[in-house]
Design a protein around this motif. Structure first.
Motif, mmCIF file in Angstrom:
data_model
loop_
_atom_site.group_PDB
_atom_site.id
_atom_site.type_symbol
_atom_site.label_atom_id
_atom_site.label_comp_id
_atom_site.label_asym_id
_atom_site.label_seq_id
_atom_site.Cartn_x
_atom_site.Cartn_y
_atom_site.Cartn_z
ATOM 1 N N ILE B 6 0.852 -1.178 0.000
ATOM 2 C CA ILE B 6 0.000 0.000 0.000
ATOM 3 C C ILE B 6 0.894 1.236 0.000
ATOM 4 O O ILE B 6 1.878 1.270 0.722
ATOM 5 N N ILE B 11 -1.583 5.189 3.438
ATOM 6 C CA ILE B 11 -1.413 4.881 4.856
ATOM 7 C C ILE B 11 -1.512 6.140 5.709
ATOM 8 O O ILE B 11 -2.140 6.134 6.766
ATOM 9 N N SER B 12 -0.921 7.209 5.210
ATOM 10 C CA SER B 12 -0.929 8.435 6.022
ATOM 11 C C SER B 12 -2.331 9.042 6.118
ATOM 12 O O SER B 12 -2.571 9.884 6.979
ATOM 13 N N PRO B 15 -5.198 7.166 9.455
ATOM 14 C CA PRO B 15 -5.516 7.651 10.801
ATOM 15 C C PRO B 15 -6.524 8.792 10.799
ATOM 16 O O PRO B 15 -7.312 8.932 11.730
ATOM 17 N N ARG B 16 -6.509 9.567 9.741
ATOM 18 C CA ARG B 16 -7.469 10.671 9.668
ATOM 19 C C ARG B 16 -8.878 10.130 9.424
ATOM 20 O O ARG B 16 -9.832 10.600 10.026
ATOM 21 N N LEU B 78 -4.735 -0.633 11.197
ATOM 22 C CA LEU B 78 -3.688 0.171 11.844
ATOM 23 C C LEU B 78 -3.045 -0.566 13.024
ATOM 24 O O LEU B 78 -2.106 -0.060 13.634
#
Lengths: 216, 216
Positions: B6, B11-12, B15-16, B78
DNA sequence: TAGATTGTTAATCGATTAACAATC
DNA sequence: TAGATTGTTAATCGATTAACAATC
């Protein structure tokens, strides 16, 4: 007045160039080629040249880049040649950590004041900076011509305080609260979402281990 | 075992998504379409669907996404459904700020110990966690099966400590030191370079103001 | 001058957005 | 069934890398 905007990817690499050039400067290195630098930094030489040429030709064919000159120029691009009066809202551990980090002052970020709502903190002095109550916020900002604020308070209070900051004339918010702030378009926000950073680390750890175990 | 990696960009953003879904969950929202979510988060609906489909089809045509289900699934991706014993090296303000942030524990990041070299800090107890000297590092890591470490120490000491951590079996380093760590490829490092973040903010503030003044 | 290395154009690669058939 | 919305393919856009002429 050609409004050439620099991409976010380029900007986010500039501070790292700056850091490496600072280290080279300390080591007494006078000049460096994009190729040498690319090896140290583990990026491509092409990217370095491409990035720098967004701002101008800082190098010289056959010679490379003068370390000191390039360091200074990137510093200017980043605004480190100017003074940035700064306040910190939230005088907890995180706010104090920032206040205690001396290097920020070296780069022009001058901490003018700290604020908190906790009456037990108000009046305390950190590195010569008195902690004030948030009632004084607007007046302090105007009197001290502050444009930058670090927001190290819980997410519940952050939007309200951010609005007050903006109304008082703050133009840049360094936001550590776990919330996205809505600000006018002439105000810039830089987020440091620590929990999101930790989750990314967790993801990468897990996927590394799944890989080793032959899953997926 | 299709080794589909991925992209970092995806990925970044996870979390949002996780944060927004958590907020929706608290608001009692049961389901949400990619379009509604895209408006709240100020991203495109296309990106949301594209991102999620890297991990599987979490939605349902004509319905959208079940908030609770999607929240849980992203949590699993996550690694937040597992426990991550964590140590903090450097018990200064920053280390203490992390130790005091209770939400990390809720997400499975269990702070097992804190370490410092400063004898004045050793023995102190923060949120029930005793600060130890770094001499005990290796033994503690092995006895407590710690895989994650937050590094909140000055950059001069960081590479040396990082090496000790890796040798002792640490697999993930949350690095706050202003230096790039060299680690084996089975160890993951997530950097939080605060000074670089502040420089980015400074750049954006300056270029915003230059723009307003009609420069460039 | 010859060698080195930049600045810059062109080629490639990857990420984002648009579109729409599949399907609940 | 009709409407809504996903999952997914195709088109676009942007960023990175490669290549090389310009030039110190």
């Amino acid at each position: 007045m050609e409004n050439r905007t620099i991409s976010k990817a380029v900007i986010s690499r500039l501070p790292r160039y700056y850091r490496y050039l600072g280290e080279l400067l300390e080591l007494g290195v006078e000049r460096i080629s994009s190729n040498e630098l690319s090896i140290r930094m583990k990026v491509t030489a092409s990217q370095i040249r491409q990035d720098l040429n967004n701002f101008g030709g800082f190098g010289q064919q056959g010679y490379g880049y003068n370390v000191k000159y390039l360091y200074t120029e990137i510093g200017k691009i980043l605004g480190l040649d100017r003074q940035h009066p700064l306040i910190i809202i939230g005088a907890g551990n995180l706010g104090q950590a920032i206040a205690n980090y001396a290097n920020f002052e070296k780069r022009g970020f001058i901490i003018k004041g700290m604020f908190d709502i906790n009456p037990r903190l108000i009046g305390l002095v950190i590195r010569g900076i008195e902690i004030r109550g948030v009632d004084d916020l607007e007046q302090f900002i105007q009197e001290n011509h502050v444009q930058m604020a670090a927001l190290t308070i819980p997410k519940t209070k952050a939007p309200e305080i951010a609005e007050r900051l903006v109304n008082a004339g703050i133009k840049a918010i360094w936001n550590f609260a776990h919330v996205d702030l809505n600000v006018p378009e002439d105000v810039v926000v830089e987020n440091v979402h620590l929990s999101e950073s930790l989750m990314k680390l967790s993801y990468r750890l897990c996927s590394m281990q799944d890989e080793e175990n032959g899953k997926e």
